[in-house]
Design an enzyme around this catalytic site. Structure first.
Site, PDB file in Angstrom:
ATOM      1  N   TRP A  32      10.878  45.266  45.541  1.00 57.20           N
ATOM      2  CA  TRP A  32      10.932  44.105  44.628  1.00 57.20           C
ATOM      3  C   TRP A  32       9.607  43.348  44.689  1.00 57.20           C
ATOM      4  CZ3 TRP A  32      13.675  42.398  40.686  1.00 57.20           C
ATOM      5  CH2 TRP A  32      14.985  42.828  40.507  1.00 57.20           C
ATOM      6  N   ASN A  64      16.196  33.495  51.547  1.00 55.11           N
ATOM      7  CA  ASN A  64      16.083  34.076  50.214  1.00 55.11           C
ATOM      8  C   ASN A  64      17.324  33.840  49.360  1.00 55.11           C
ATOM      9  OD1 ASN A  64      14.588  35.772  48.267  1.00 55.11           O
ATOM     10  ND2 ASN A  64      16.326  37.140  48.524  1.00 55.11           N
ATOM     11  N   TRP A 107      11.811  32.718  40.349  1.00 56.21           N
ATOM     12  CA  TRP A 107      12.227  31.601  39.490  1.00 56.21           C
ATOM     13  C   TRP A 107      12.632  32.090  38.100  1.00 56.21           C
ATOM     14  CZ3 TRP A 107      13.694  26.719  39.977  1.00 56.21           C
ATOM     15  CH2 TRP A 107      13.514  26.132  41.240  1.00 56.21           C
ATOM     16  N   GLU A 167      13.828  45.543  49.135  1.00 59.11           N
ATOM     17  CA  GLU A 167      13.177  44.230  49.059  1.00 59.11           C
ATOM     18  C   GLU A 167      11.658  44.372  49.049  1.00 59.11           C
ATOM     19  OE1 GLU A 167      14.728  41.229  48.551  1.00 59.11           O
ATOM     20  OE2 GLU A 167      16.405  42.590  48.212  1.00 59.11           O
ATOM     21  N   TRP A 172      12.268  25.559  34.682  1.00 58.16           N
ATOM     22  CA  TRP A 172      12.044  26.330  35.901  1.00 58.16           C
ATOM     23  C   TRP A 172      10.635  26.162  36.446  1.00 58.16           C
ATOM     24  CZ3 TRP A 172       8.150  29.950  35.545  1.00 58.16           C
ATOM     25  CH2 TRP A 172       7.782  30.364  34.258  1.00 58.16           C
ATOM     26  N   TRP A 196      14.939  22.210  27.633  1.00 51.64           N
ATOM     27  CA  TRP A 196      14.892  21.672  28.998  1.00 51.64           C
ATOM     28  C   TRP A 196      14.970  20.155  28.974  1.00 51.64           C
ATOM     29  CZ3 TRP A 196      15.793  25.644  31.864  1.00 51.64           C
ATOM     30  CH2 TRP A 196      15.199  26.888  31.603  1.00 51.64           C
TER      31      TRP A 196
END
Length: 476
Positions: A281, A345, A386, A278, A363, A310
């Protein structure tokens, strides 16, 4: 005289720029208030308040080192070069030290400051501190930035095994320099002060952050891989606000993990290695920010997904924002965000996929709403998350994958404890009804009906992505 310009690095321990500045000579500190810029970046009131609270603790810590902290204002970063130049002239500063920040606006700001200081023969000295590796030093064999996390992770672990980063010592106090610190404002115009419940959940200062890190390492890190997806359990570190504001460094976090795991990076306890992943990341998305700056400009990493049709659905967007979609796990997660400035998370992924796939709402609407409310709002991590969930980003979830919020709820909150905490109106429902209340239960509890049909919304999302033009270059 040296100057350290604090930004998102509000600590005295393991601070590269601070230690280097004080080693080079008498040092003065600066923090720049930029409310106009913060509003442009959609920074949350909770985040600004957290910065100010940590700044007050930092001022006290700097006082122990005899380093005065000055506070100046440049409403936007366009004014930063002038403020820095005038301050350096006033105090005869010969060198300005900063810890590097990333993103197109941050990079442009620092280049402008460096150019103007150079005209005054003042050095501008950036230091690697926010990351384990400077962007551009980990590249593919073709010489480009990594787009796939597993490849990036492998490169990181290889380098870390050769030379693990060490935490830097606390600087020695300097002799008093006869300059008084400025008062730290209690608030900034345009940013409301959060309620005390939220503030109490996030105590300020290095001591609080390091205690939280140690408690997590001692009590929860070994089971992190098993507990991290359960929102009702204290299985995550909740250190992200401290990392975002720089009250903790990634080196300190990595060091704590290695101490628990006998120095092993990729073997040993799986809870520890999962948490190290993590941290990597977080590193990965910062490197993406530098290597592919389009993501700093509200653009999709995968260019062909700009053609996703969208929907303009303001009422559904508002229901999502307010936690009244009729899907208990979604609504509980959104209420957690509104109340605490933070969201678990696993739930960030679930609610992001619900908005971008089930509701087929851009998004970027969700990314902005998160930034406006997150105490740990970070451009790289928030954008990366996102774009991962909406299948527009690098190494993202496949476009045909949608998290079902009901099955996610049943799997990760099986007793409904998280839901009942944030949706007390559903508190009397049993463990079967809590995840998808019956129409009768909804009527009795005053809980809304689902705003969409999951099967229909899934079919709509799959059709929207299936009909996209074929991907060309990811970056245009």
């Amino acid at each position: 005289m040296q100057l350290i310009w604090f930004r998102n690095d509000l600590r005295v321990h393991d601070n590269t720029a601070l230690l280097t500045a004080m080693q080079e000579g008498p040092t003065l500190a600066l923090f720049l208030l930029s409310p106009g810029q913060w509003r442009t970046h959609d920074d949350a009131s909770a985040k600004v308040d957290f910065q100010l609270r940590n700044l007050r603790v930092l001022a006290d810590e700097l006082e122990q080192l005899n380093v005065p902290l000055l506070v100046r204002t440049a409403d936007t970063w366009d004014g930063a070069p002038t403020v820095l130049t005038e301050l350096c002239r006033e105090h005869r500063i010969r060198g300005v030290h900063v810890n590097e920040e990333y993103g197109v606006n941050e990079t442009a700001r620092d280049r402008s400051v460096a150019r103007q200081l150079a005209e005054q023969k003042v050095g501008f000295n950036p230091h690697l501190d926010q990351l384990l590796f400077r962007p551009g030093t980990l590249l593919t064999r073709a010489g480009s930035y990594f787009k796939v996390f597993s490849q990036f992770r492998k490169a990181c672990l290889q380098q870390l095994s050769l030379a693990p980063p060490r935490c830097l010592p606390l600087p020695q106090p300097q002799k008093p320099i006869g300059i008084h610190s400025d008062p730290i404002p209690a608030s900034v115009t345009g940013f409301a002060t959060p309620d005390e419940t939220l503030r109490a959940h996030w105590p300020a200062g290095e001591q609080a952050a390091r205690q939280r890190l140690q408690l997590f390492a001692d009590d929860h890190l070994h089971e992190y891989d098993e507990q991290r997806d359960l929102p009702a359990e204290p299985g995550t570190s909740q250190l992200s606000p401290y990392l975002t504001t720089g009250v903790l460094s990634p080196r300190q976090c990595l060091h704590a993990a290695l101490m628990i795991n006998q120095g092993e990076l990729d073997s040993g306890n799986t809870g520890v290695t999962t948490w190290i992943n993590e941290l990597l990341w977080r590193e990965f998305y910062k490197h993406i920010l530098v290597g592919y700056p389009r993501v700093s400009r509200h653009r999709a990493f995968r260019s062909h997904t700009e053609a996703v049709p969208w929907r303009d659905a303001p009422e559904e967007l508002l229901a999502w924002q307010q936690g009244r979609t009729g899907f208990p796990l979604i609504d509980a997660a959104m209420r957690q965000l509104l109340a605490t400035g933070w969201m678990h998370n696993r739930l960030r992924m679930v609610v992001a996929m619900f908005l971008s796939k089930n509701l087929l709402i851009d998004w970027r609407q969700g990314e902005r709403f998160f930034m406006q409310h997150l105490i740990d709002g970070d451009l790289a991590a928030n954008n990366g998350g996102w774009q991962w969930s909406s299948s527009t980003g690098t190494d993202a979830v496949p476009w045909f994958r949608l998290f079902n919020p009901i099955t996610q709820s049943q799997r990760f909150d099986p007793q409904g404890r998280f839901i009942k905490h944030w949706l007390p109106e559903l508190g009397e429902l049993d463990r079967r009804d809590i995840h998808d209340p019956s129409p009768i239960s909804r009527a009795i509890c005053g809980y809304p009906a689902p705003i969409i049909d999951l099967a229909d919304s899934r079919a709509r999302a799959l059709a929207a992505f299936r009909n996209l033009p074929p991907p060309g270059s990811d970056l245009d």
